[in-house]
Write an enzyme that holds these catalytic residues in place. Structure first.
Site, PDB file in Angstrom:
ATOM      1  N   LYS A  11     -16.273  70.196 -10.164  1.00  0.00           N
ATOM      2  CA  LYS A  11     -15.809  71.584 -10.243  1.00  0.00           C
ATOM      3  C   LYS A  11     -16.833  72.493 -10.930  1.00  0.00           C
ATOM      4  O   LYS A  11     -17.802  72.006 -11.531  1.00  0.00           O
ATOM      5  CB  LYS A  11     -14.452  71.593 -10.974  1.00  0.00           C
ATOM      6  N   TYR A  51      -6.027  74.230  -1.899  1.00  0.00           N
ATOM      7  CA  TYR A  51      -4.992  74.016  -2.920  1.00  0.00           C
ATOM      8  C   TYR A  51      -3.640  74.588  -2.504  1.00  0.00           C
ATOM      9  O   TYR A  51      -2.797  74.869  -3.353  1.00  0.00           O
ATOM     10  CB  TYR A  51      -5.432  74.611  -4.258  1.00  0.00           C
ATOM     11  N   ASN A 114     -11.177  70.973 -15.636  1.00  0.00           N
ATOM     12  CA  ASN A 114     -11.161  69.532 -15.924  1.00  0.00           C
ATOM     13  C   ASN A 114     -12.200  68.747 -15.106  1.00  0.00           C
ATOM     14  O   ASN A 114     -12.059  67.548 -14.874  1.00  0.00           O
ATOM     15  CB  ASN A 114      -9.743  68.974 -15.742  1.00  0.00           C
ATOM     16  N   HIS A 117     -12.098  66.731  -9.156  1.00  0.00           N
ATOM     17  CA  HIS A 117     -10.919  66.560  -8.301  1.00  0.00           C
ATOM     18  C   HIS A 117     -11.062  65.229  -7.582  1.00  0.00           C
ATOM     19  O   HIS A 117     -12.185  64.835  -7.235  1.00  0.00           O
ATOM     20  CB  HIS A 117     -10.840  67.673  -7.251  1.00  0.00           C
ATOM     21  N   GLU A 128      -8.503  65.844   3.269  1.00  0.00           N
ATOM     22  CA  GLU A 128      -9.520  66.512   2.454  1.00  0.00           C
ATOM     23  C   GLU A 128     -10.944  66.165   2.898  1.00  0.00           C
ATOM     24  O   GLU A 128     -11.837  67.008   2.814  1.00  0.00           O
ATOM     25  CB  GLU A 128      -9.300  66.164   0.976  1.00  0.00           C
TER      26      GLU A 128
HETATM   27  P1  ATP Z   1      -6.853  67.442  -8.705  1.00  0.00           P
HETATM   28  O1  ATP Z   1      -5.904  67.778  -7.596  1.00  0.00           O
HETATM   29  O2  ATP Z   1      -7.833  68.602  -9.018  1.00  0.00           O
HETATM   30  O3  ATP Z   1      -7.549  66.136  -8.522  1.00  0.00           O
HETATM   31  P2  ATP Z   1      -4.639  66.532 -10.300  1.00  0.00           P
HETATM   32  O4  ATP Z   1      -4.161  65.898  -9.038  1.00  0.00           O
HETATM   33  O5  ATP Z   1      -4.812  65.699 -11.524  1.00  0.00           O
HETATM   34  O6  ATP Z   1      -6.027  67.275 -10.058  1.00  0.00           O
HETATM   35  P3  ATP Z   1      -2.846  68.711  -9.755  1.00  0.00           P
HETATM   36  O7  ATP Z   1      -1.475  68.742 -10.314  1.00  0.00           O
HETATM   37  O8  ATP Z   1      -3.057  68.381  -8.310  1.00  0.00           O
HETATM   38  O9  ATP Z   1      -3.727  67.751 -10.691  1.00  0.00           O
HETATM   39  O10 ATP Z   1      -3.496  70.118 -10.075  1.00  0.00           O
HETATM   40  C1  ATP Z   1      -4.641  70.558  -9.370  1.00  0.00           C
HETATM   41  C2  ATP Z   1      -5.548  71.253 -10.345  1.00  0.00           C
HETATM   42  O11 ATP Z   1      -4.909  72.431 -10.813  1.00  0.00           O
HETATM   43  C3  ATP Z   1      -5.872  70.465 -11.621  1.00  0.00           C
HETATM   44  O12 ATP Z   1      -6.910  69.544 -11.483  1.00  0.00           O
HETATM   45  C4  ATP Z   1      -6.266  71.591 -12.568  1.00  0.00           C
HETATM   46  O13 ATP Z   1      -7.604  72.051 -12.318  1.00  0.00           O
HETATM   47  C5  ATP Z   1      -5.279  72.683 -12.170  1.00  0.00           C
HETATM   48  N1  ATP Z   1      -4.071  72.634 -12.995  1.00  0.00           N
HETATM   49  C6  ATP Z   1      -3.079  71.708 -12.935  1.00  0.00           C
HETATM   50  N2  ATP Z   1      -2.109  71.968 -13.832  1.00  0.00           N
HETATM   51  C7  ATP Z   1      -2.496  73.095 -14.483  1.00  0.00           C
HETATM   52  C8  ATP Z   1      -1.947  73.882 -15.528  1.00  0.00           C
HETATM   53  N3  ATP Z   1      -0.788  73.557 -16.080  1.00  0.00           N
HETATM   54  N4  ATP Z   1      -2.643  74.970 -15.946  1.00  0.00           N
HETATM   55  C9  ATP Z   1      -3.823  75.314 -15.373  1.00  0.00           C
HETATM   56  N5  ATP Z   1      -4.398  74.622 -14.382  1.00  0.00           N
HETATM   57  C10 ATP Z   1      -3.757  73.521 -13.938  1.00  0.00           C
HETATM   58 MG    MG Z   2      -4.031  66.932  -7.169  1.00  0.00          MG
END
Ligand code: ATP
Ligand code: MG
Length: 140
Positions: A11, A51, A114, A117, A128
């Site tokens: 990211k 997303y 974070n 992804h 994806e």
């Molecule tokens: P990713 O899909 O990026 O691999 P993930 O599956 O662990 O991560 P998801 O719940 O799919 O998490 O959320 C997608 C992304 O949205 C997260 O990686 C993070 O960058 C962002 N995100 C998730 N929860 C929050 C939150 N509470 N506040 C801000 N950003 C968030």
């Molecule tokens: Mg995810």
């Protein structure tokens, strides 16, 4: 377990701090091969579409703005049980809750920024990978 392929994105917080090589080392050290990789800037439309499962979540607009704030590195990782393995190496979404030694624990800045992804299932991985790499086979 079978050899799988999965999609990962390094990211904008990772490209900004020049830690993409350090993150790739983590994947390679755990037996994953980078079979395709490209650095690019997502358009707002692409980030929204990528997303779109999160469109109703309160963090969606902020997440899209973050994902277009700088370049990303999109990549296809291949290895034994790659989908689950990548999720394990990344760690929990929130770096503060991620296990020691995971990428998000060591590189993540916040629950949003974070660093990485990873596709969350084989079905998601197929979609994806096709999203970014139409020329790449979904299975090895
Ligand atoms: P990713 O899909 O990026 O691999 P993930 O599956 O662990 O991560 P998801 O719940 O799919 O998490 O959320 C997608 C992304 O949205 C997260 O990686 C993070 O960058 C962002 N995100 C998730 N929860 C929050 C939150 N509470 N506040 C801000 N950003 C968030
Ligand atoms: Mg995810």
């Amino acid at each position: 377990m079978a050899i799988e392929r999965t999609l990962s994105i390094l990211k904008p917080d990772a490209t900004r701090r020049n830690v993409t090589g350090a993150i790739n080392e983590r994947f390679e050290a755990r037996g994953l091969s980078i079979v395709a990789q490209q650095r690019l800037r997502l358009t707002k439309e692409e980030a929204e579409r990528f997303y779109e499962v999160h469109a109703a979540r309160p963090f969606y607009e902020s997440l899209v703005a973050f994902m277009i704030s700088g370049p990303v590195v999109v990549q296809v990782l291949e290895g034994e049980g790659a989908v689950a393995r990548v999720r394990e190496i990344m760690g929990a979404t929130d770096p503060e809750k991620a296990a020691p030694g995971t990428i998000r624990k060591d590189f993540g800045l916040s629950v949003e920024e974070n660093s990485v992804h990873g596709s969350d299932s084989r079905e998601t991985a197929e979609r994806e990978i096709a999203f970014f790499f139409s020329e790449i086979e979904i299975c090895p």
